[in-house]
Design a protein around this motif. Sequence first.
Motif, short mmCIF file in Angstrom:
data_model
loop_
_atom_site.label_atom_id
_atom_site.label_comp_id
_atom_site.label_asym_id
_atom_site.label_seq_id
_atom_site.Cartn_x
_atom_site.Cartn_y
_atom_site.Cartn_z
N TYR A 1 -21.92 58.01 38.11
CA TYR A 1 -22.14 56.56 38.14
C TYR A 1 -22.84 56.07 36.87
CZ TYR A 1 -23.39 51.93 39.86
OH TYR A 1 -23.52 50.57 40.01
N SER B 1 -18.81 50.54 32.46
CA SER B 1 -19.42 49.39 33.14
C SER B 1 -19.12 48.08 32.43
CB SER B 1 -20.95 49.59 33.23
OG SER B 1 -21.52 49.69 31.93
N GLU C 1 -19.06 44.97 34.51
CA GLU C 1 -20.24 44.75 35.36
C GLU C 1 -21.45 44.26 34.60
OE1 GLU C 1 -21.05 48.38 37.45
OE2 GLU C 1 -18.95 48.94 37.45
N ARG D 1 -25.78 43.26 39.25
CA ARG D 1 -26.48 44.34 39.93
C ARG D 1 -25.48 45.18 40.72
NH1 ARG D 1 -32.00 41.71 42.55
NH2 ARG D 1 -32.98 41.09 40.57
N THR D 2 -25.89 46.41 41.00
CA THR D 2 -25.04 47.28 41.81
C THR D 2 -24.84 46.67 43.19
OG1 THR D 2 -25.91 49.21 40.64
CG2 THR D 2 -24.74 49.61 42.69
N SER D 3 -23.61 46.51 43.61
CA SER D 3 -23.31 45.88 44.89
C SER D 3 -23.62 46.81 46.06
CB SER D 3 -21.84 45.46 44.94
OG SER D 3 -21.00 46.60 44.89
N GLN E 1 -20.87 49.28 46.61
CA GLN E 1 -20.89 50.44 45.75
C GLN E 1 -21.92 51.46 46.21
OE1 GLN E 1 -18.72 50.92 43.21
NE2 GLN E 1 -19.55 52.98 42.90
N LEU E 2 -23.08 50.98 46.66
CA LEU E 2 -24.12 51.88 47.15
C LEU E 2 -23.66 52.63 48.40
CD1 LEU E 2 -27.30 49.64 46.69
CD2 LEU E 2 -26.62 51.61 45.31
N GLU F 1 -14.29 51.61 41.54
CA GLU F 1 -14.37 50.17 41.25
C GLU F 1 -13.71 49.83 39.92
OE1 GLU F 1 -17.73 46.60 41.47
OE2 GLU F 1 -18.25 48.67 41.94
#
Length: 314
Positions: free
Chosen positions: A120, A125, A128, A132-134, A137-138, A196
């Motif tokens: 990751y 990126s 993006e 922020r990391t969605s 995605q987490l 993603e």
Amino acid sequence: MDPNLLYWRSQGQSFFSRLKIWLNLLDPTLLLSSDAEIQKAHALLGSGETLNEKGGHAPTLSLSSVHADSGAALPLVFRPPALLPISAPLVVASFLPHSSVKPALFWQFLLQSYSAGFNYANRNSSSEQGKRTSMKQLLLIAGTVSYATCAGALPQIVINRFGVRSAPIQTFFRSVLPIPLAAALAFFNMFTVRSEESETGIQVFDSSGNPAGLSKAAGEKAVRETALSRAALFGTTAAVPNVLVLLSQRTRLFQRNSLLAAPLRHISAAFVLGLMIPVSFSLFPQLGTIRKENVEEELQAAAHDGQLYYHRGL
């Protein structure tokens, strides 16, 4: 285009040139550099200079520590030079023939978690920036780690659940099955953590280094190439020690001293991992290319020389 990518474009087009570069970039002493030194090296590389104030090469420090999309320093534990020191003990412990399920799950969890974090942190990126990391995605990362942990411990689970006592069957589950399983899980971890990029697309550049837009086709190609390289890394690391142990068990020395098999497995796994990291990183260019006819129609006009460029990630 980021200075790191421009450097890869000029210096890293062949496999052997990339391998030579990666052998320098994986030096663990680069982890001792401060963020200020890293950013200065990145700026020097962008200005065309190659030496920093300490006499070291700016490209080496910049390429090993700076993300080519954001221009920011990578987290310390997820920089390429940290991969071998951190992952080696995790890989060795994960490939051990455990006596119960709990230690197998524990070491697989640590290995898959670190692999997911490394994948990751070193992703593309470009789509993006500023976001922020969605939560999606987490959750995807958490699900990937959970699934890969259980799948990685599957041989030990089967042995314990069904009480396997047959030596040939145990050999299959402990020495044969882990080889394709390690390669498949490495591919799966990379492919899902960076999925993603295939959905939103990644930035592509024309021959002059100017951004041309986001391409899902380039994102799919970048993720697929990197997943294949990671499968080669972990598949080979699992195969060589197991094959060596199986062959050595036929010799008189190891038949008389069965305890020698364990250190042989540990040392060979760490050694092969160290050899395969630069090789796997060099299999595909960091600045990849995609042909004009393979990208979206609205981007084809920017491919003046018949192809577009993209950052593959690591």
